[in-house]
Write a protein that holds these residues in place. Structure first.
Motif, PDB file in Angstrom:
ATOM      1  N   PRO A 154     107.479 132.346  31.658  1.00  0.00           N
ATOM      2  CA  PRO A 154     108.140 131.388  30.766  1.00  0.00           C
ATOM      3  C   PRO A 154     108.646 132.011  29.469  1.00  0.00           C
ATOM      4  O   PRO A 154     109.659 131.571  28.923  1.00  0.00           O
ATOM      5  N   MET A 155     107.922 133.020  28.960  1.00  0.00           N
ATOM      6  CA  MET A 155     108.400 133.696  27.749  1.00  0.00           C
ATOM      7  C   MET A 155     109.751 134.356  27.999  1.00  0.00           C
ATOM      8  O   MET A 155     110.670 134.258  27.178  1.00  0.00           O
ATOM      9  N   MET A 156     109.875 135.015  29.153  1.00  0.00           N
ATOM     10  CA  MET A 156     111.154 135.651  29.486  1.00  0.00           C
ATOM     11  C   MET A 156     112.239 134.607  29.727  1.00  0.00           C
ATOM     12  O   MET A 156     113.378 134.764  29.254  1.00  0.00           O
ATOM     13  N   LEU A 157     111.883 133.545  30.434  1.00  0.00           N
ATOM     14  CA  LEU A 157     112.860 132.481  30.692  1.00  0.00           C
ATOM     15  C   LEU A 157     113.313 131.821  29.388  1.00  0.00           C
ATOM     16  O   LEU A 157     114.499 131.545  29.210  1.00  0.00           O
ATOM     17  N   SER A 177     122.707 135.920  30.890  1.00  0.00           N
ATOM     18  CA  SER A 177     121.407 135.311  30.611  1.00  0.00           C
ATOM     19  C   SER A 177     121.046 134.275  31.673  1.00  0.00           C
ATOM     20  O   SER A 177     119.885 134.173  32.089  1.00  0.00           O
ATOM     21  N   GLN A 178     122.027 133.517  32.129  1.00  0.00           N
ATOM     22  CA  GLN A 178     121.768 132.504  33.147  1.00  0.00           C
ATOM     23  C   GLN A 178     121.366 133.158  34.470  1.00  0.00           C
ATOM     24  O   GLN A 178     120.475 132.672  35.170  1.00  0.00           O
ATOM     25  N   VAL A 183     117.156 134.896  38.391  1.00  0.00           N
ATOM     26  CA  VAL A 183     116.445 135.987  39.071  1.00  0.00           C
ATOM     27  C   VAL A 183     114.938 135.835  38.885  1.00  0.00           C
ATOM     28  O   VAL A 183     114.162 136.000  39.834  1.00  0.00           O
ATOM     29  N   ILE A 184     114.496 135.511  37.661  1.00  0.00           N
ATOM     30  CA  ILE A 184     113.062 135.328  37.409  1.00  0.00           C
ATOM     31  C   ILE A 184     112.519 134.157  38.225  1.00  0.00           C
ATOM     32  O   ILE A 184     111.436 134.240  38.822  1.00  0.00           O
ATOM     33  N   PHE A 187     112.293 135.179  41.812  1.00  0.00           N
ATOM     34  CA  PHE A 187     111.175 136.114  41.982  1.00  0.00           C
ATOM     35  C   PHE A 187     109.861 135.347  42.117  1.00  0.00           C
ATOM     36  O   PHE A 187     109.052 135.629  43.011  1.00  0.00           O
ATOM     37  N   ASN A 188     109.634 134.387  41.232  1.00  0.00           N
ATOM     38  CA  ASN A 188     108.408 133.576  41.313  1.00  0.00           C
ATOM     39  C   ASN A 188     108.298 132.864  42.650  1.00  0.00           C
ATOM     40  O   ASN A 188     107.251 132.874  43.310  1.00  0.00           O
ATOM     41  N   GLU A 189     109.394 132.237  43.044  1.00  0.00           N
ATOM     42  CA  GLU A 189     109.393 131.480  44.292  1.00  0.00           C
ATOM     43  C   GLU A 189     109.201 132.408  45.488  1.00  0.00           C
ATOM     44  O   GLU A 189     108.423 132.110  46.405  1.00  0.00           O
ATOM     45  N   GLY A 190     109.907 133.532  45.479  1.00  0.00           N
ATOM     46  CA  GLY A 190     109.836 134.463  46.607  1.00  0.00           C
ATOM     47  C   GLY A 190     108.456 135.062  46.788  1.00  0.00           C
ATOM     48  O   GLY A 190     107.920 135.098  47.906  1.00  0.00           O
TER      49      GLY A 190
END
Length: 276
Positions: A154-157, A177-178, A183-184, A187-190
């Protein structure tokens, strides 16, 4: 959501385009919020006080309820307020904080479901050594693991979201940025889906190799509730990723987001409670 540069505030549009439905929607979401808080708090309390529920599965269930108990109040109270007041603004800082906290618990829930999948794997595929493998120390370690990444992601998002807003205000292209935010999220979902696929493949193999019908039911029934929760949570997320850009896509995204952030935390305790 619209950004007002003068007062550094955001306007949460919500379902304001349906003025005749404000009262019915308020009552519906109030009922959902009440059931969510009561159900998750009740499940945590029952698991804590019942000696028969001091097992790894119920320990993880109590942690999932704790996440949902923190997850729902992030957005639902403000949503309810917007149904009954005309001023739907929120300070930009509070909006960003709400985004961060929402994602923190969303990512934590994503990987908590993956941790629970590992527990199901040990229970079904290694029943004779389940109590040895799933020791209290390991369970606590598994529960602690989703939270560090639940803070970092969340910090990166949030950083990329802020960068995207600043770039948009400066009339520059915010697409980089979008894309990084996307991508983040992917990555979490994958990663979480790979973990669950890796753990559930042996479970299905064990299910197929079990000779008797009674053995089939015993081996698979413990995973039904978890599979239902996974399907609802990740199915909604993947649906939101796949919504095509069209005239009606904004409404679809809003409905999907409500299901993801408001309804699912209510359904989780109901799914497991009905099963048990």
């Amino acid at each position: 959501m619209m950004l007002k540069s003068a007062g550094a505030t955001c306007t949460l549009l919500g379902f304001s385009e349906y003025p005749d439905l404000q009262v019915p929607l308020f009552l519906v979401f109030l009922a959902i919020y009440t059931v969510t808080m009561t159900g998750n708090l009740g499940r945590i309390t029952i698991i804590r006080v019942s000696p028969n529920l001091q097992t790894p599965m119920y320990y993880f269930l109590s942690q999932l309820s704790l996440i949902d108990l923190c997850y729902s109040p992030t957005v639902t109270p403000k949503l309810l307020k917007n149904f009954v007041v005309e001023d739907r603004t929120i300070s930009f800082i509070r909006c960003i904080m709400q985004f961060f906290i929402l994602w923190l618990f969303a990512v934590a829930e994503t990987f908590m479901l993956a941790v629970m999948a590992y527990d199901r794997f040990v229970t079904v595929c290694k029943p004779l050594i389940c109590t040895v493998v799933m020791s209290p120390k390991l369970c606590a370690s598994l529960v602690a693991r989703p939270y560090p990444w639940g803070i970092v992601a969340p910090m990166m998002l949030t950083f990329f979201l802020l960068h995207s807003v600043i770039v948009s205000v400066s009339c520059s292209d915010p697409s980089i940025s979008q894309v990084l935010c996307f991508v983040i999220a992917i990555f979490n979902e994958g990663i979480s889906l790979v973990i669950m696929l890796t753990t559930y493949t042996p479970i299905f193999v064990t299910f197929l190799k079990t000779p008797s019908a009674g053995g089939h039911q015993k081996a698979f029934s413990t995973s039904v509730s978890h599979l239902t929760a996974i399907t609802l949570f990740h199915g909604t997320v993947l649906f939101l990723y796949c919504v095509p850009k069209s005239k009606n896509s904004w409404l679809i995204v809003k409905v999907g987001s409500v299901l993801y952030a408001v309804v699912i935390p209510m359904l989780n305790p109901l799914i497991y409670s009905l099963r048990n």
